[in-house]
Scaffold this motif. Structure first.
Motif, mmCIF file in Angstrom:
data_model
loop_
_atom_site.group_PDB
_atom_site.id
_atom_site.type_symbol
_atom_site.label_atom_id
_atom_site.label_comp_id
_atom_site.label_asym_id
_atom_site.label_seq_id
_atom_site.Cartn_x
_atom_site.Cartn_y
_atom_site.Cartn_z
ATOM 1 N N ASN A 128 0.825 -1.215 0.000
ATOM 2 C CA ASN A 128 0.000 0.000 0.000
ATOM 3 C C ASN A 128 0.859 1.265 0.000
ATOM 4 O OD1 ASN A 128 -2.373 -1.440 -0.060
ATOM 5 N ND2 ASN A 128 -2.749 -1.257 2.136
ATOM 6 N N ARG A 129 1.967 1.209 0.686
ATOM 7 C CA ARG A 129 2.878 2.356 0.713
ATOM 8 C C ARG A 129 3.319 2.703 -0.706
ATOM 9 N NH1 ARG A 129 7.923 3.217 4.840
ATOM 10 N NH2 ARG A 129 9.085 4.724 3.601
ATOM 11 N N ALA A 132 0.515 4.022 -3.032
ATOM 12 C CA ALA A 132 0.255 5.454 -2.866
ATOM 13 C C ALA A 132 1.385 6.293 -3.474
ATOM 14 C CB ALA A 132 0.100 5.792 -1.381
ATOM 15 N N TYR A 136 1.279 9.070 -6.984
ATOM 16 C CA TYR A 136 1.646 10.441 -6.631
ATOM 17 C C TYR A 136 2.609 10.999 -7.676
ATOM 18 C CZ TYR A 136 4.263 14.039 -4.009
ATOM 19 O OH TYR A 136 4.905 15.186 -3.616
#
Length: 178
Positions: A128-129, A132, A136
């Protein structure tokens, strides 16, 4: 459940990879190296950073810290890439590393703890890190692409065309969602 999650992650990452590629395809080679000002990054520098991050995080994903000793993060923000060919090579190598690592995950891996900068993460949290982080930067690539392109073509519904899109999609231009 984990198969469903992993398939969703791969689908999202493939989507953002394609958004970056569709952006870069609209640009002249020199646009990939354009910077707005001295504090800004070019698309080439963002790709270089993504490449370094991807290789660091996903090489030996389950067995070594995601911040590799060999990574030189500061150099990722220097103008090192000089050609579109080099840029695309790094882009593809980074993404290949991500997808190769995801493809090796087995059911017994989901309960493991992995580390990024010596900080413990569940496998899901580590994924998940990155899920994201990469969009970005792809968003930055799109934003720069819109500024640099001489004839930008929208990657989603073009401005002012939402009603026409909805009419085509749903057969009723006055459809509203609540």
């Amino acid at each position: 459940m984990m198969d469903t999650y992993l398939n969703s992650v791969k689908k999202q990452l493939q989507y953002y990879k394609s958004v970056g590629e569709k952006t870069m395809a609209q640009l002249k080679d020199e646009d990939l190296f354009w910077v707005y000002n001295a504090e800004s990054n070019s698309i080439a520098i963002i790709v270089q950073h993504l490449w370094g991050n991807m290789l660091s995080r996903w090489t030996n994903f389950l067995t070594s810290d995601g911040e590799k000793e060999w990574r030189n993060r500061d150099l990722e923000f220097e103008s090192v890439i000089n050609t579109k060919e080099d840029l695309m090579e790094k882009w593809n190598a980074g993404w290949q590393c991500v997808f190769d690592a995801l493809d090796t995950l087995k059911p017994e891996d989901w309960d493991k703890t992995i580390y990024i900068r010596n900080e413990p993460h569940s496998v899901v949290d580590a994924i998940n890190r990155q899920l994201a982080h990469y969009p970005y930067h792809v968003g930055q690539i799109v934003f720069i692409g819109k500024m640099a392109a001489s004839d930008w073509k929208a990657l989603t519904i073009p401005k002012g065309n939402s009603q026409a899109f909805n009419a085509e999609m749903f057969g009723n231009p006055t459809t509203t969602f609540k």
